[in-house]
Design an enzyme around this catalytic site. Sequence first.
Site, mmCIF file in Angstrom:
data_model
loop_
_atom_site.group_PDB
_atom_site.id
_atom_site.type_symbol
_atom_site.label_atom_id
_atom_site.label_comp_id
_atom_site.label_asym_id
_atom_site.label_seq_id
_atom_site.Cartn_x
_atom_site.Cartn_y
_atom_site.Cartn_z
ATOM 1 N N GLU A 218 -7.508 -0.810 -15.343
ATOM 2 C CA GLU A 218 -8.007 -1.330 -14.058
ATOM 3 C C GLU A 218 -8.865 -0.266 -13.351
ATOM 4 O OE1 GLU A 218 -6.716 -4.466 -12.565
ATOM 5 O OE2 GLU A 218 -7.959 -4.211 -10.785
ATOM 6 N N GLY B 102 -4.551 -12.884 -4.805
ATOM 7 C CA GLY B 102 -3.682 -11.733 -4.539
ATOM 8 C C GLY B 102 -2.375 -11.791 -5.309
ATOM 9 N N ASP C 121 1.546 -3.680 -9.606
ATOM 10 C CA ASP C 121 1.258 -5.003 -10.177
ATOM 11 C C ASP C 121 1.569 -5.051 -11.664
ATOM 12 O OD1 ASP C 121 0.308 -5.297 -7.650
ATOM 13 O OD2 ASP C 121 -1.804 -5.389 -8.202
ATOM 14 N N HIS D 283 0.832 -1.211 0.000
ATOM 15 C CA HIS D 283 0.000 0.000 0.000
ATOM 16 C C HIS D 283 0.866 1.261 0.000
ATOM 17 C CE1 HIS D 283 -4.033 -1.786 0.283
ATOM 18 N NE2 HIS D 283 -3.409 -2.772 0.890
ATOM 19 N N THR D 284 2.038 1.135 -0.526
ATOM 20 C CA THR D 284 2.915 2.309 -0.647
ATOM 21 C C THR D 284 2.917 2.853 -2.073
ATOM 22 O OG1 THR D 284 4.725 0.753 -0.947
ATOM 23 C CG2 THR D 284 4.511 1.729 1.229
ATOM 24 N N ASP D 285 2.522 2.025 -3.047
ATOM 25 C CA ASP D 285 2.679 2.486 -4.454
ATOM 26 C C ASP D 285 1.825 3.709 -4.761
ATOM 27 O OD1 ASP D 285 0.327 0.935 -4.502
ATOM 28 O OD2 ASP D 285 0.854 -0.167 -6.335
HETATM 29 C C1 GLA Z 1 -3.028 -4.231 -4.991
HETATM 30 C C2 GLA Z 1 -2.867 -3.059 -5.953
HETATM 31 C C3 GLA Z 1 -1.440 -2.526 -5.945
HETATM 32 C C4 GLA Z 1 -0.964 -2.250 -4.523
HETATM 33 C C5 GLA Z 1 -1.264 -3.432 -3.611
HETATM 34 C C6 GLA Z 1 -0.968 -3.127 -2.172
HETATM 35 O O1 GLA Z 1 -2.287 -5.329 -5.433
HETATM 36 O O2 GLA Z 1 -3.209 -3.433 -7.263
HETATM 37 O O3 GLA Z 1 -1.344 -1.373 -6.731
HETATM 38 O O4 GLA Z 1 -1.520 -1.066 -4.020
HETATM 39 O O5 GLA Z 1 -2.617 -3.849 -3.696
HETATM 40 O O6 GLA Z 1 0.384 -2.905 -1.984
#
Ligand code: GLA
Length: 387
Positions: A162, A126, A174, A37-39
Site C-alpha cells: 500500500e 472506508g 486494516d 489514526h492511532t495505528d
Molecule cells: C486508514 C489506514 C489505517 C488507519 C486508519 C485510521 O484506514 O489504512 O492504517 O490509519 O485509516 O485509523
Amino acid sequence: MSDRNRLRSLVDFFNRHFGGDPIVVKSPGRINLIGEHTDYNQGFVLPAAIDKAVYVAVRKNEDNQIRLFAQAYEDFEEITVDDLRPSVVKPWTNYILGVVDQLKKRGQALTGFDLIITGDIPLGAGLSSSAAVECATAFALNEIFDLKLSRLELVKLAQKAEHEFAGVMCGIMDQFASVFGKKDHVIKLDCRSLEYEYVPLKLEGLNLVLFDSQVKHSLASSAYNKRREACEASVELIRKRYPAVQSLRDATPEMVYECVKPVDEVLFQRANYVVQEIIRVPLACNDLMENNIKAFGTKMFATHHGLSKHYEVSCPELDFLVDQVQHISSVLGARMMGGGFGGCTLNIIEESATPAVIDSLTRSYFDAFAIDLKTYLVSLEDGTHIA
Ligand code: GLA
C-alpha cells in the site's frame, strides 16, 4: 449471493476465462470500533473483520506473465513479472502488483499467474477493500508458490505494498484486521508490540450499523499522509525535551501541551487528539469487557468530536450523520470510521429501533445533501482463508 454460489460462479468464470482450476482466497473488509489514526502512532486499535469480502481466484501459469481481471471494472491487465510498476491508468492493479513487488523484493522467485478478483466490499466506503485485495493476493501467492510466510509477514508486506504502489502511508490496522479477524470478536491490537487479544463482542439486542455517506474525497490519501507527517513533526518537537519519546504513544497530554502548543497550534490539535485517543482505547476496551455499551458509545462520540474538530479528517456529511443520531436514546454510540474525508459512520443501535432510525436518517440525509444514504448491518467474521 451466498458464499457457495459466489464461489461456484467465480470458479466457472475462471475456467472460461483462463482455463484450469484456481484456488480461491477470501479476505474480509474491516470496521474499527475505536482507536482511529492511532495505528501509525504506535497506539492501540480495536478493529474486526466483517461479512463483506474480496475473493481472488488464482492459478500459476507456465510463462512469465501476470494476467489480471477485475469483475467490478470488467477490466483486464497483463504484465510480465519482471516489469512491475504502479499504474496511474488502472489503479486497481496496484493492490495486486504491489504485493508481487514486495515478494520479489524479499527475494522470492515468482513466475506468472492468472488472477480474477471479485467481492462485495463497497468501494471507497472506508471498509478497507484495498487492504482486503492486498491480503487476499498475498495469502493466495503464498499458497500457490509455497512461500511459507507467516500471517504476520503477509500483513506486513501487504501494508508495504500500500505504501509503495498506492502511495498511502497507512498503518497496520486494516491489513491486520483482514488477515487476523475472528468471528464474533474484535481484535485489541497494540500497534507497537503487535501483541493482540481477541475480545468477544456481545451486543445483545443491539446492531452494528454502518451509514455510508457515499462521499469519496479525491484528496483523501494526500491529506492522510499529511496527518501522519504532522504526528511525526510533533514527536520531533517533544523529543527536544524528552528524547526517550519515540512516537505519540510515548507522549503524555502534558508533554504535548508543553512542547507542541507554544510552537504550532495546528500541530498541537493533531497531536492532542492522538494522545487522547490512545488513552481512550484501553478504557473503551474495558467498557466492552464489562458489557457497558453505553459507556463505550459515549467514547465513540468523543472520538468523533476529536476527529472532526481537532484532527480535522471528517466532512459535513459525516458530521451530519453523527449529529443527527447523537440525541436519539436508542443510538448508543456513533462516529466516523477509518481514514476519513468520507466513507461510513459506525453506529451501535438498539435492534428494535434500528428500522426507524434508518428510515428517518435516510430521509433527513437526502433532504440535506440530495444523496441516497446506504446502510449496512454488519456481523464480525473470520479473517483471510481459503474459500
Ligand atoms: C486508514 C489506514 C489505517 C488507519 C486508519 C485510521 O484506514 O489504512 O492504517 O490509519 O485509516 O485509523
